[in-house]
Design a protein around this motif. Structure first.
Motif, PDB file in Angstrom:
ATOM      1  N   PRO A   1      21.100 -46.701 -20.536  1.00 24.60           N
ATOM      2  CA  PRO A   1      20.362 -47.488 -21.188  1.00 24.60           C
ATOM      3  C   PRO A   1      18.739 -47.664 -20.902  1.00 24.60           C
ATOM      4  N   VAL A   2      18.340 -47.238 -19.793  1.00 27.60           N
ATOM      5  CA  VAL A   2      16.849 -47.042 -19.798  1.00 27.60           C
ATOM      6  C   VAL A   2      16.047 -46.118 -20.403  1.00 27.60           C
ATOM      7  N   THR A   3      16.711 -44.556 -19.981  1.00 26.25           N
ATOM      8  CA  THR A   3      16.069 -43.726 -20.681  1.00 26.25           C
ATOM      9  C   THR A   3      15.108 -44.450 -22.462  1.00 26.25           C
ATOM     10  N   ILE A   4      16.872 -45.080 -22.876  1.00 24.07           N
ATOM     11  CA  ILE A   4      16.639 -45.903 -24.364  1.00 24.07           C
ATOM     12  C   ILE A   4      14.974 -46.450 -24.160  1.00 24.07           C
ATOM     13  N   ASP A   5      14.882 -47.504 -23.091  1.00 25.92           N
ATOM     14  CA  ASP A   5      14.273 -47.924 -23.369  1.00 25.92           C
ATOM     15  C   ASP A   5      12.678 -47.032 -22.797  1.00 25.92           C
ATOM     16  N   LYS A   6      12.341 -46.007 -22.557  1.00 29.04           N
ATOM     17  CA  LYS A   6      11.652 -45.219 -22.300  1.00 29.04           C
ATOM     18  C   LYS A   6      11.031 -44.835 -23.391  1.00 29.04           C
ATOM     19  N   LEU A   7      12.349 -44.696 -24.601  1.00 30.36           N
ATOM     20  CA  LEU A   7      11.883 -43.927 -25.576  1.00 30.36           C
ATOM     21  C   LEU A   7      11.082 -44.874 -26.280  1.00 30.36           C
ATOM     22  N   ILE A   8      11.626 -46.372 -26.597  1.00 28.63           N
ATOM     23  CA  ILE A   8      11.298 -47.219 -27.397  1.00 28.63           C
ATOM     24  C   ILE A   8       9.343 -47.363 -26.832  1.00 28.63           C
ATOM     25  N   HIS A   9       9.074 -47.549 -26.031  1.00 29.07           N
ATOM     26  CA  HIS A   9       8.000 -46.996 -25.216  1.00 29.07           C
ATOM     27  C   HIS A   9       7.401 -46.282 -25.851  1.00 29.07           C
ATOM     28  N   GLN A  10       7.601 -45.058 -25.671  1.00 27.98           N
ATOM     29  CA  GLN A  10       6.779 -43.543 -25.860  1.00 27.98           C
ATOM     30  C   GLN A  10       6.806 -43.838 -27.237  1.00 27.98           C
ATOM     31  N   GLY A  11       7.527 -44.089 -28.034  1.00 25.73           N
ATOM     32  CA  GLY A  11       6.833 -44.597 -29.659  1.00 25.73           C
ATOM     33  C   GLY A  11       6.464 -45.605 -29.886  1.00 25.73           C
ATOM     34  N   ILE A  12       5.884 -46.172 -29.162  1.00 25.61           N
ATOM     35  CA  ILE A  12       4.910 -47.430 -29.650  1.00 25.61           C
ATOM     36  C   ILE A  12       3.704 -46.745 -28.859  1.00 25.61           C
ATOM     37  N   THR A  13       3.704 -46.257 -27.848  1.00 25.23           N
ATOM     38  CA  THR A  13       2.439 -45.780 -27.048  1.00 25.23           C
ATOM     39  C   THR A  13       1.893 -44.223 -28.050  1.00 25.23           C
ATOM     40  N   SER A  14       2.386 -43.827 -28.803  1.00 23.56           N
ATOM     41  CA  SER A  14       2.371 -42.363 -29.503  1.00 23.56           C
ATOM     42  C   SER A  14       1.965 -42.475 -30.752  1.00 23.56           C
ATOM     43  N   GLN A  15       2.039 -44.438 -31.184  1.00 25.12           N
ATOM     44  CA  GLN A  15       2.177 -44.337 -32.659  1.00 25.12           C
ATOM     45  C   GLN A  15       3.094 -44.115 -33.420  1.00 25.12           C
ATOM     46  N   GLY A  16       3.773 -43.821 -33.106  1.00 30.46           N
ATOM     47  CA  GLY A  16       5.428 -43.128 -34.077  1.00 30.46           C
ATOM     48  C   GLY A  16       5.518 -41.592 -34.026  1.00 30.46           C
ATOM     49  N   LYS A  17       4.535 -40.957 -33.047  1.00 29.46           N
ATOM     50  CA  LYS A  17       4.765 -39.353 -33.647  1.00 29.46           C
ATOM     51  C   LYS A  17       6.308 -39.540 -32.270  1.00 29.46           C
ATOM     52  N   SER A  18       6.021 -39.839 -31.455  1.00 26.44           N
ATOM     53  CA  SER A  18       7.326 -39.696 -30.685  1.00 26.44           C
ATOM     54  C   SER A  18       7.741 -40.595 -29.810  1.00 26.44           C
ATOM     55  N   GLY A  19       9.546 -39.980 -30.098  1.00 28.44           N
ATOM     56  CA  GLY A  19      10.056 -41.369 -29.077  1.00 28.44           C
ATOM     57  C   GLY A  19      10.651 -41.910 -30.202  1.00 28.44           C
ATOM     58  N   LEU A  20      11.612 -43.197 -30.252  1.00 22.88           N
ATOM     59  CA  LEU A  20      12.439 -44.260 -30.956  1.00 22.88           C
ATOM     60  C   LEU A  20      10.656 -44.804 -31.645  1.00 22.88           C
ATOM     61  N   VAL A  21      11.086 -45.039 -32.892  1.00 26.83           N
ATOM     62  CA  VAL A  21      10.049 -45.742 -33.799  1.00 26.83           C
ATOM     63  C   VAL A  21      10.980 -46.600 -34.221  1.00 26.83           C
ATOM     64  N   GLU A  22      10.237 -48.265 -34.227  1.00 24.44           N
ATOM     65  CA  GLU A  22      10.435 -49.307 -35.039  1.00 24.44           C
ATOM     66  C   GLU A  22      10.729 -49.189 -36.990  1.00 24.44           C
ATOM     67  N   GLY A  23      11.867 -49.506 -37.274  1.00 28.30           N
ATOM     68  CA  GLY A  23      12.226 -48.946 -39.137  1.00 28.30           C
ATOM     69  C   GLY A  23      12.333 -47.826 -38.779  1.00 28.30           C
ATOM     70  N   ARG A  24      12.379 -46.580 -37.928  1.00 28.92           N
ATOM     71  CA  ARG A  24      12.996 -45.164 -38.756  1.00 28.92           C
ATOM     72  C   ARG A  24      14.224 -45.017 -37.312  1.00 28.92           C
ATOM     73  N   HIS A  25      14.385 -45.045 -36.150  1.00 28.99           N
ATOM     74  CA  HIS A  25      15.435 -45.502 -35.161  1.00 28.99           C
ATOM     75  C   HIS A  25      15.643 -46.283 -35.097  1.00 28.99           C
ATOM     76  N   PHE A  26      15.735 -47.817 -35.551  1.00 25.71           N
ATOM     77  CA  PHE A  26      16.150 -48.929 -34.618  1.00 25.71           C
ATOM     78  C   PHE A  26      14.997 -49.628 -35.482  1.00 25.71           C
ATOM     79  N   CYS A  27      15.945 -51.567 -35.264  1.00 28.58           N
ATOM     80  CA  CYS A  27      15.551 -52.357 -36.386  1.00 28.58           C
ATOM     81  C   CYS A  27      15.219 -53.574 -35.402  1.00 28.58           C
TER      82      CYS A  27
END
Length: 102
Positions: A46-72
């Motif tokens: 589950p920690v890796t999921i947190d890292k992927l959420i952070h990656q989605g935020i820092t990449s401005q939605g280009k990679s990782g988990l993105v709010e609105g597409r992968h989670f809400c």
């Protein structure tokens, strides 16, 4: 220990059934799962999921988990990722193209 294993197996089956049910209409999310279920399907912690959420935020939605597409979030002010709802079909679909190095 046996009950934890049974819960994990049932969670995995539930996620698989939701993915199958959503295959006909991939544009509309019909079911959400929690962070533990997504982590189990990806075979990561589950920690890796947190890292992927952070990656989605820092990449401005280009990679990782993105709010609105992968989670809400049920509450826009929620910061605890355990309370987020994940679209397992979209996460798994994008896993091979977005999630490298994990």
């Amino acid at each position: 220990m046996i009950s934890k294993e049974i819960v994990d197996v049932l969670r995995n089956i539930d996620t698989s059934l939701q993915i199958i049910a959503n295959q006909g209409n991939a544009d509309v999310t019909t079911a959400f799962v929690n962070k533990k279920a997504v982590a189990a399907r990806l075979g990561v912690s589950p920690v890796t999921i947190d890292k992927l959420i952070h990656q989605g935020i820092t990449s401005q939605g280009k990679s990782g988990l993105v709010e609105g597409r992968h989670f809400c979030k049920l509450d826009p002010t929620e910061t605890n990722t355990s309370n987020f709802l994940f679209d397992s079909a979209k996460v798994l679909k994008d896993a091979w193209t977005s999630f490298t190095g994990y």
